[in-house]
Design a protein around this motif. Structure first.
Motif, PDB file in Angstrom:
ATOM      1  N   THR A 145       0.837  -1.199   0.000  1.00 29.76           N
ATOM      2  CA  THR A 145       0.000   0.000   0.000  1.00 29.76           C
ATOM      3  C   THR A 145       0.873   1.250   0.000  1.00 29.76           C
ATOM      4  O   THR A 145       1.742   1.391   0.847  1.00 29.76           O
ATOM      5  CB  THR A 145      -0.914   0.023   1.239  1.00 29.76           C
ATOM      6  N   PHE A 146       0.624   2.156  -0.942  1.00 31.79           N
ATOM      7  CA  PHE A 146       1.436   3.372  -0.998  1.00 31.79           C
ATOM      8  C   PHE A 146       0.655   4.548  -1.573  1.00 31.79           C
ATOM      9  O   PHE A 146       1.202   5.436  -2.196  1.00 31.79           O
ATOM     10  CB  PHE A 146       2.717   3.140  -1.817  1.00 31.79           C
ATOM     11  N   LYS A 147      -0.650   4.574  -1.336  1.00 27.16           N
ATOM     12  CA  LYS A 147      -1.503   5.642  -1.857  1.00 27.16           C
ATOM     13  C   LYS A 147      -1.585   6.854  -0.930  1.00 27.16           C
ATOM     14  O   LYS A 147      -1.558   8.001  -1.389  1.00 27.16           O
ATOM     15  CB  LYS A 147      -2.921   5.113  -2.118  1.00 27.16           C
ATOM     16  N   ASP A 148      -1.701   6.603   0.384  1.00 22.96           N
ATOM     17  CA  ASP A 148      -1.936   7.702   1.321  1.00 22.96           C
ATOM     18  C   ASP A 148      -0.757   8.670   1.373  1.00 22.96           C
ATOM     19  O   ASP A 148      -0.949   9.886   1.491  1.00 22.96           O
ATOM     20  CB  ASP A 148      -2.227   7.161   2.720  1.00 22.96           C
ATOM     21  N   ARG A 149       0.450   8.143   1.296  1.00 19.03           N
ATOM     22  CA  ARG A 149       1.625   9.030   1.326  1.00 19.03           C
ATOM     23  C   ARG A 149       1.616   9.967   0.119  1.00 19.03           C
ATOM     24  O   ARG A 149       2.037  11.119   0.217  1.00 19.03           O
ATOM     25  CB  ARG A 149       2.897   8.206   1.381  1.00 19.03           C
ATOM     26  N   GLU A 150       1.108   9.469  -1.024  1.00 17.17           N
ATOM     27  CA  GLU A 150       1.070  10.310  -2.215  1.00 17.17           C
ATOM     28  C   GLU A 150      -0.011  11.384  -2.092  1.00 17.17           C
ATOM     29  O   GLU A 150       0.166  12.518  -2.549  1.00 17.17           O
ATOM     30  CB  GLU A 150       0.825   9.461  -3.465  1.00 17.17           C
ATOM     31  N   ILE A 151      -1.138  11.037  -1.456  1.00 14.03           N
ATOM     32  CA  ILE A 151      -2.173  12.038  -1.222  1.00 14.03           C
ATOM     33  C   ILE A 151      -1.635  13.148  -0.325  1.00 14.03           C
ATOM     34  O   ILE A 151      -1.840  14.341  -0.587  1.00 14.03           O
ATOM     35  CB  ILE A 151      -3.413  11.385  -0.578  1.00 14.03           C
ATOM     36  N   LEU A 152      -0.931  12.769   0.742  1.00 13.90           N
ATOM     37  CA  LEU A 152      -0.382  13.763   1.659  1.00 13.90           C
ATOM     38  C   LEU A 152       0.666  14.634   0.979  1.00 13.90           C
ATOM     39  O   LEU A 152       0.782  15.829   1.269  1.00 13.90           O
ATOM     40  CB  LEU A 152       0.236  13.074   2.879  1.00 13.90           C
ATOM     41  N   LEU A 153       1.431  14.047   0.076  1.00 13.29           N
ATOM     42  CA  LEU A 153       2.462  14.809  -0.630  1.00 13.29           C
ATOM     43  C   LEU A 153       1.880  15.751  -1.671  1.00 13.29           C
ATOM     44  O   LEU A 153       2.309  16.901  -1.806  1.00 13.29           O
ATOM     45  CB  LEU A 153       3.445  13.850  -1.308  1.00 13.29           C
ATOM     46  N   MET A 154       0.894  15.267  -2.427  1.00 10.99           N
ATOM     47  CA  MET A 154       0.413  16.013  -3.583  1.00 10.99           C
ATOM     48  C   MET A 154      -0.885  16.774  -3.341  1.00 10.99           C
ATOM     49  O   MET A 154      -1.200  17.703  -4.068  1.00 10.99           O
ATOM     50  CB  MET A 154       0.240  15.053  -4.772  1.00 10.99           C
ATOM     51  N   ASN A 155      -1.658  16.373  -2.333  1.00  7.28           N
ATOM     52  CA  ASN A 155      -2.977  16.981  -2.158  1.00  7.28           C
ATOM     53  C   ASN A 155      -3.366  17.092  -0.681  1.00  7.28           C
ATOM     54  O   ASN A 155      -4.453  16.669  -0.289  1.00  7.28           O
ATOM     55  CB  ASN A 155      -4.021  16.153  -2.913  1.00  7.28           C
ATOM     56  N   ASN A 168       4.526  -3.754 -15.699  1.00  3.10           N
ATOM     57  CA  ASN A 168       5.454  -2.878 -16.411  1.00  3.10           C
ATOM     58  C   ASN A 168       5.425  -1.439 -15.903  1.00  3.10           C
ATOM     59  O   ASN A 168       6.413  -0.724 -16.008  1.00  3.10           O
ATOM     60  CB  ASN A 168       5.134  -2.903 -17.914  1.00  3.10           C
ATOM     61  N   LYS A 169       4.268  -1.013 -15.356  1.00  2.00           N
ATOM     62  CA  LYS A 169       4.149   0.359 -14.879  1.00  2.00           C
ATOM     63  C   LYS A 169       3.512   0.374 -13.486  1.00  2.00           C
ATOM     64  O   LYS A 169       2.340   0.731 -13.328  1.00  2.00           O
ATOM     65  CB  LYS A 169       3.315   1.198 -15.856  1.00  2.00           C
ATOM     66  N   PRO A 170       4.256  -0.018 -12.452  1.00  3.59           N
ATOM     67  CA  PRO A 170       3.695   0.032 -11.105  1.00  3.59           C
ATOM     68  C   PRO A 170       3.393   1.462 -10.685  1.00  3.59           C
ATOM     69  O   PRO A 170       4.056   2.402 -11.130  1.00  3.59           O
ATOM     70  CB  PRO A 170       4.809  -0.578 -10.245  1.00  3.59           C
ATOM     71  N   GLY A 171       2.395   1.631  -9.836  1.00  2.76           N
ATOM     72  CA  GLY A 171       2.062   2.966  -9.375  1.00  2.76           C
ATOM     73  C   GLY A 171       0.661   3.019  -8.822  1.00  2.76           C
ATOM     74  O   GLY A 171      -0.013   2.004  -8.652  1.00  2.76           O
ATOM     75  N   ASN A 172       0.198   4.242  -8.527  1.00  7.14           N
ATOM     76  CA  ASN A 172      -1.163   4.477  -8.040  1.00  7.14           C
ATOM     77  C   ASN A 172      -2.066   4.844  -9.208  1.00  7.14           C
ATOM     78  O   ASN A 172      -1.721   5.714 -10.014  1.00  7.14           O
ATOM     79  CB  ASN A 172      -1.166   5.611  -7.015  1.00  7.14           C
ATOM     80  N   TYR A 173      -3.219   4.183  -9.265  1.00  3.38           N
ATOM     81  CA  TYR A 173      -4.170   4.419 -10.343  1.00  3.38           C
ATOM     82  C   TYR A 173      -5.547   4.663  -9.751  1.00  3.38           C
ATOM     83  O   TYR A 173      -6.078   3.808  -9.035  1.00  3.38           O
ATOM     84  CB  TYR A 173      -4.216   3.220 -11.296  1.00  3.38           C
ATOM     85  N   GLU A 174      -6.112   5.825 -10.045  1.00  2.00           N
ATOM     86  CA  GLU A 174      -7.471   6.096  -9.590  1.00  2.00           C
ATOM     87  C   GLU A 174      -8.450   5.590 -10.633  1.00  2.00           C
ATOM     88  O   GLU A 174      -8.368   5.924 -11.816  1.00  2.00           O
ATOM     89  CB  GLU A 174      -7.683   7.594  -9.364  1.00  2.00           C
TER      90      GLU A 174
END
Length: 446
Positions: A90-100, A249-255
């Motif tokens: 799980t690595f979505k919440d850290r990105e929300i805190l960083l970007m939004n 091939n493209k790991p990451g967060n996807y909404e």
């Protein structure tokens, strides 16, 4: 639907700044609520109608949870954001805190208003230093703008929001252990009842929601509950941020909308790496049951569909494993994580998690027996449902599901002292089978 998302799209730099957030409509819902004195029950009804469910893993209806605390009751109440995010994969919440970060702040403000809470805390995982700094900076911006504090917009409503940096304990992702940690105690989960809604932080009514859950709230009130509901499927409103990792091939967060097919999500992540075949998927983080490719490939990604398939959506943390993966070694890595992260309060978890890891480890060292496979199942079943919190189940469910779907690999490993994957080695695939990488940041193989 790619252009219809719940998280505001910023076109200005830096995207996390208050100025950028305001220019795309940020805090408009918060201002309208206070200036127009919108009834609390009206807001609560919208959250219920939107079918917003907790994005931290449990999937409990947010509106129902908020309704447990009665705003008219006198006394202190608290709103707490769970940004601990310790679940492997799980690595979505850290990105929300960083970007939004401001969307989280606005969501927490609205929740506080609904429950008449005057104090809130964002509990951030100890290793998340950059998200912590970003959120702290956003708080200062909001305070200077008059969006937080006393008598906000002359409404007579006070709300003070603080950050709290944890110490990196997985167990503090459980809401009552988080509350204990906030109080300065060891992060032991509490017996329930009483539940936090009646006896939470400092013994006062408290609501704890996930970072992503709070971030959904402002957009629901801006665009309407029906709009949010239609983005998903019945009982599963809105979009979800899926953290996709492993052999893609493209790991990451996807909404994406809740109810999207797994195949479509996999396509967004670029498909399985280097043309390999899909072997297995953990759909909701390391604590949920694994699913073989033939099951996962037919799934839709929502709470009910995954439950019917024998797994859980969890936090939407999808870990993809291809044909080169040794499932025995993956389970050994998962089991090791849970024996390390057990808080030790409950005997079945404290002792049982250690047993599970030692048995699987024994098999990977070529010292296992066929009876060990049965012993693994026996120990896991005796942990399930016998602990104060769900960490015991989190340690047991992967064991039971890995053996259920990949028993032949465990049998082969016991009989030959090595993985069945290596028995199928060819000169063409050798370079992949010798690969020593990680799946989702925690699963090693090869």
């Amino acid at each position: 639907m790619d252009n219809i998302v719940c998280f505001r799209t910023h076109h200005l730099n830096p995207p996390w700044s208050l100025q950028s957030y305001l220019k795309v409509g940020g805090y408009s819902a918060w201002k309208r609520i206070l200036v127009d004195k919108v009834p609390r029950q009206t807001i609560l009804a919208s959250i219920k109608a939107s079918a917003l469910r907790g994005r931290g893993g449990a999937g409990f209806p947010t509106g129902v949870k908020w309704g447990f605390i009665k705003a008219e009751l006198p006394g202190q109440k608290y709103v707490v954001c769970n940004s601990d995010e310790g679940e492997p994969g799980t690595f979505k919440d850290r990105e929300i805190l960083l970007m939004n970060p401001h969307q989280v702040i606005e969501g927490m403000c609205i929740a506080a208003y609904v429950m008449s809470a005057t104090v809130g805390y964002n509990y951030i995982r100890g290793e998340f230093w950059e998200p912590y700094q970003r959120f702290e900076a956003a708080l200062e911006e909001a305070k200077k703008e008059g969006l937080l504090g006393n008598n906000i917009f002359g409404s007579g409503f006070d709300f003070h929001l603080h950050t709290h940096l944890g110490a990196g304990a997985y167990i503090c992702g459980e809401e009552t252990a988080l509350i204990e940690s906030l109080e300065g105690k060891k992060g032991f989960p509490r017996y329930k009842p009483p539940f936090p809604a009646t006896y939470g932080l400092y013994g006062k009514p408290t609501t704890v929601n996930n970072t992503e859950t709070f971030a959904c709230v402002p957009v629901i009130l801006e665009k309407g509950a029906e709009w949010f509901l239609k983005l998903g499927v019945p009982g599963n409103g809105g979009t979800k941020i899926f953290s996709i990792s492993g052999h893609v091939n493209k790991p990451g967060n996807y909404e994406a909308p809740l109810g999207i097919s797994f195949q479509e999500l996999l396509k967004k992540a670029g498909g399985v790496r280097q043309g390999h075949a899909l072997k297995a998927v953990i759909p909701g983080g390391s604590s949920v049951p694994v699913l073989p490719a033939e099951v996962a490939s037919t799934l839709n990604m929502d709470y009910e569909s995954l439950a019917k398939a024998g797994s859980l959506l969890g936090a939407g943390s999808i870990i993809v494993m291809d044909e080169t993966t040794c499932m025995v070694k993956v389970l050994a890595r998962i089991a090791h994580f849970y024996t390390q992260e057990s808080c030790g309060q409950c005997t079945p978890c404290r002792e049982g998690a250690g047993w599970l890891w030692r048995i699987v480890h024994r098999i990977t060292q070529g010292q296992g027996s066929l009876k060990d496979i049965e012993l693994l199942e026996d120990v896991a079943n005796k942990i399930m449902g016998r602990t104060i919190c769900a960490l015991g189940d989190a340690a047991a469910m992967p064991v039971l599901s890995f053996i259920q779907h990949f028993r032949e690999e465990f049998v082969y490993y016991v009989q030959h002292g090595k993985s069945v994957v290596y028995s199928q080695r060819t000169s063409r695939s050798r370079k992949f089978l010798d690969y020593s990488g990680e799946v989702g940041g925690f699963i090693s193989f090869g």
